[in-house]
Design a protein around this motif. Sequence first.
Motif, PDB file in Angstrom:
ATOM      1  N   GLU A  37       0.833  -1.272  -0.119  1.00 53.52           N
ATOM      2  CA  GLU A  37      -0.129  -0.115   0.080  1.00 53.52           C
ATOM      3  C   GLU A  37       0.955   1.306   0.067  1.00 53.52           C
ATOM      4  OE1 GLU A  37      -2.510  -3.322   2.014  1.00 53.52           O
ATOM      5  OE2 GLU A  37      -0.347  -2.569   2.151  1.00 53.52           O
ATOM      6  N   GLY A  38       2.090   1.063   0.575  1.00 52.41           N
ATOM      7  CA  GLY A  38       2.943   2.490   0.568  1.00 52.41           C
ATOM      8  C   GLY A  38       3.591   2.666  -0.744  1.00 52.41           C
ATOM      9  N   VAL A  39       3.369   1.732  -1.794  1.00 57.19           N
ATOM     10  CA  VAL A  39       3.664   1.983  -3.082  1.00 57.19           C
ATOM     11  C   VAL A  39       2.636   2.647  -3.767  1.00 57.19           C
ATOM     12  CG1 VAL A  39       4.249   0.842  -5.451  1.00 57.19           C
ATOM     13  CG2 VAL A  39       5.246  -0.066  -3.202  1.00 57.19           C
ATOM     14  N   CYS A  40       1.196   2.197  -3.431  1.00 62.49           N
ATOM     15  CA  CYS A  40       0.083   3.078  -4.060  1.00 62.49           C
ATOM     16  C   CYS A  40       0.093   4.451  -3.732  1.00 62.49           C
ATOM     17  CB  CYS A  40      -1.103   2.445  -3.401  1.00 62.49           C
ATOM     18  SG  CYS A  40      -1.435   0.637  -3.937  1.00 62.49           S
ATOM     19  N   SER A  41       0.406   4.736  -2.540  1.00 59.01           N
ATOM     20  CA  SER A  41       0.427   6.185  -1.966  1.00 59.01           C
ATOM     21  C   SER A  41       1.527   6.862  -2.442  1.00 59.01           C
ATOM     22  CB  SER A  41       0.163   6.335  -0.374  1.00 59.01           C
ATOM     23  OG  SER A  41       1.362   5.507   0.402  1.00 59.01           O
ATOM     24  N   GLY A  68      -0.433   2.673   3.981  1.00 61.44           N
ATOM     25  CA  GLY A  68      -0.088   3.736   3.060  1.00 61.44           C
ATOM     26  C   GLY A  68      -0.037   4.953   3.587  1.00 61.44           C
ATOM     27  N   LEU A  69      -0.145   5.159   4.939  1.00 58.91           N
ATOM     28  CA  LEU A  69      -0.149   6.336   5.676  1.00 58.91           C
ATOM     29  C   LEU A  69       0.999   7.449   5.422  1.00 58.91           C
ATOM     30  CD1 LEU A  69      -2.239   6.001   9.133  1.00 58.91           C
ATOM     31  CD2 LEU A  69      -3.004   6.786   6.780  1.00 58.91           C
ATOM     32  N   ALA A  70       2.227   6.586   5.629  1.00 63.20           N
ATOM     33  CA  ALA A  70       3.488   7.456   5.505  1.00 63.20           C
ATOM     34  C   ALA A  70       3.567   8.353   4.294  1.00 63.20           C
ATOM     35  CB  ALA A  70       4.825   6.421   5.544  1.00 63.20           C
ATOM     36  N   ASN A  71       3.266   7.595   2.969  1.00 62.20           N
ATOM     37  CA  ASN A  71       3.497   8.489   1.881  1.00 62.20           C
ATOM     38  C   ASN A  71       2.255   9.333   1.810  1.00 62.20           C
ATOM     39  OD1 ASN A  71       6.004   7.694   0.841  1.00 62.20           O
ATOM     40  ND2 ASN A  71       5.227   5.736   0.044  1.00 62.20           N
ATOM     41  N   PHE A  72       1.162   9.028   2.373  1.00 57.53           N
ATOM     42  CA  PHE A  72       0.004   9.948   2.175  1.00 57.53           C
ATOM     43  C   PHE A  72       0.451  11.223   2.986  1.00 57.53           C
ATOM     44  CE2 PHE A  72      -3.048   6.522   1.159  1.00 57.53           C
ATOM     45  CZ  PHE A  72      -3.414   6.885  -0.071  1.00 57.53           C
ATOM     46  N   HIS A  73       1.048  11.134   4.128  1.00 61.74           N
ATOM     47  CA  HIS A  73       1.595  12.167   4.794  1.00 61.74           C
ATOM     48  C   HIS A  73       2.400  13.042   3.984  1.00 61.74           C
ATOM     49  CE1 HIS A  73       3.511  14.533   8.353  1.00 61.74           C
ATOM     50  NE2 HIS A  73       4.782  14.312   7.524  1.00 61.74           N
ATOM     51  N   ASN A  74       3.339  12.491   3.322  1.00 58.86           N
ATOM     52  CA  ASN A  74       4.299  13.056   2.323  1.00 58.86           C
ATOM     53  C   ASN A  74       3.408  14.030   1.106  1.00 58.86           C
ATOM     54  OD1 ASN A  74       6.506  12.367   3.595  1.00 58.86           O
ATOM     55  ND2 ASN A  74       7.181  10.788   2.139  1.00 58.86           N
ATOM     56  N   ALA A  75       2.450  13.500   0.808  1.00 55.85           N
ATOM     57  CA  ALA A  75       1.521  14.166  -0.212  1.00 55.85           C
ATOM     58  C   ALA A  75       0.787  15.241   0.315  1.00 55.85           C
ATOM     59  CB  ALA A  75       0.370  12.932  -0.551  1.00 55.85           C
ATOM     60  N   ARG A  79       1.087  18.950  -0.800  1.00 54.05           N
ATOM     61  CA  ARG A  79      -0.309  19.321  -1.349  1.00 54.05           C
ATOM     62  C   ARG A  79      -0.500  18.801  -2.709  1.00 54.05           C
ATOM     63  NH1 ARG A  79       0.465  21.615   3.019  1.00 54.05           N
ATOM     64  NH2 ARG A  79       0.189  23.723   3.455  1.00 54.05           N
ATOM     65  N   SER A  80      -0.420  17.449  -2.758  1.00 55.99           N
ATOM     66  CA  SER A  80      -0.510  16.689  -3.982  1.00 55.99           C
ATOM     67  C   SER A  80      -1.959  16.483  -3.882  1.00 55.99           C
ATOM     68  CB  SER A  80       0.259  15.441  -4.020  1.00 55.99           C
ATOM     69  OG  SER A  80       1.719  15.842  -3.843  1.00 55.99           O
ATOM     70  N   PRO A  81      -2.680  16.238  -5.066  1.00 61.60           N
ATOM     71  CA  PRO A  81      -4.001  15.945  -5.239  1.00 61.60           C
ATOM     72  C   PRO A  81      -4.291  14.609  -5.371  1.00 61.60           C
ATOM     73  CG  PRO A  81      -3.440  16.871  -7.417  1.00 61.60           C
ATOM     74  CD  PRO A  81      -2.194  17.161  -6.297  1.00 61.60           C
ATOM     75  N   ILE A  82      -4.861  13.864  -4.575  1.00 61.52           N
ATOM     76  CA  ILE A  82      -5.054  12.343  -4.639  1.00 61.52           C
ATOM     77  C   ILE A  82      -6.471  12.253  -4.137  1.00 61.52           C
ATOM     78  CG2 ILE A  82      -4.328  10.002  -4.044  1.00 61.52           C
ATOM     79  CD1 ILE A  82      -1.554  11.328  -3.329  1.00 61.52           C
ATOM     80  N   GLY A 220       8.992  20.982   2.463  1.00 66.43           N
ATOM     81  CA  GLY A 220       8.357  19.798   2.127  1.00 66.43           C
ATOM     82  C   GLY A 220       9.369  18.714   1.740  1.00 66.43           C
ATOM     83  N   PRO A 221       9.000  17.535   1.835  1.00 70.04           N
ATOM     84  CA  PRO A 221       9.604  16.334   1.563  1.00 70.04           C
ATOM     85  C   PRO A 221       9.995  15.742   0.192  1.00 70.04           C
ATOM     86  CG  PRO A 221       7.634  15.701   1.809  1.00 70.04           C
ATOM     87  CD  PRO A 221       7.460  17.071   2.191  1.00 70.04           C
TER      88      PRO A 221
END
Length: 326
Positions: A37-41, A68-75, A79-82, A220-221
Amino acid sequence: MTNGVDTCFMNPGTSEMHFVAALDRVPGMRGVLCLFEGVCSGAADGYARVLGQPASTLLHLGPGLANGLANFHNARKARSPIVNIVGEHATPHLAVDAPLSADIATFAKTVSGFVRTATSADDIGQATAETILAAWGPPGVVASLIIPADYSWSEAMLGGPVVVPKIRTMPDFGRLEKAAELLRKPGTAILLGGAASNQKALEAGARLAAATGVKVEQLGPMAARCDEIERNLETKLANTNEILEAYTRILREFKLNRVDAERYKRVQDTIHEPLRKITLVEFPATSRAIDSFRKALEDSSLTLDKRVEASRTALAESRSQFKKLL
């Protein structure tokens, strides 16, 4: 698809199978199976940063979202639209606290700017449209939609509307003038973050720093540093100046050897055209000077000495434009 989302990075489970089957029936919709899931996010975040538009993710229940939360945090920070779609147990099963049951909405709120749970099969279309609109922003957000399995497998009579994302607007001229005034004051700094963490914005920041001395920092990361962009810019300028030096040698040859038309055509193809392409892409402000240089060389109504003199003037103007960029 009608709302601009045509890619879904997914790691589905049994509760999402009907949703996967529905996606597969839509021509043009691209599903990308990810093994974690981290790949998905992370992929959806990168997709949004590169293309400037949202992708969707499809995850299995609360634990899948948690992975998937870690990469959703980065997003979220970028301000990435997902459009983040999370399957839920069938509604009759929620009361029995099954092994994978979780408070999905609470998980989602930690990284999302918008969270919506579909309330029926007929509500899925409307809920999806609202989620997509929220993801677009601006600024972009992770917008999460939770869909219970029984709503996915039930027949729906209603679709979702087409939504029109809001468009970013320029600040009024007065604010731009005030910003320009502040840029030249000692101690002024610019912090670039969120949607400004992309190459175009960072290059603009590097040029401002070079022109005014303002300190530019990036927040930002997972984004390039402004100083690295500035070094790249200076390298490009240096490379382009080397081509300008070649022009100086051409002028000398014109002056001394009376270059014939065929040789001049070769010069145009090997030096002028590459230079013109570089300036149009990297330094549009210099294109006028480069074009006036070319016109001066081609002006057959002038004597050779006059053509050389006019070309030198255009070349000097071009150099002046480059110095302003530096």
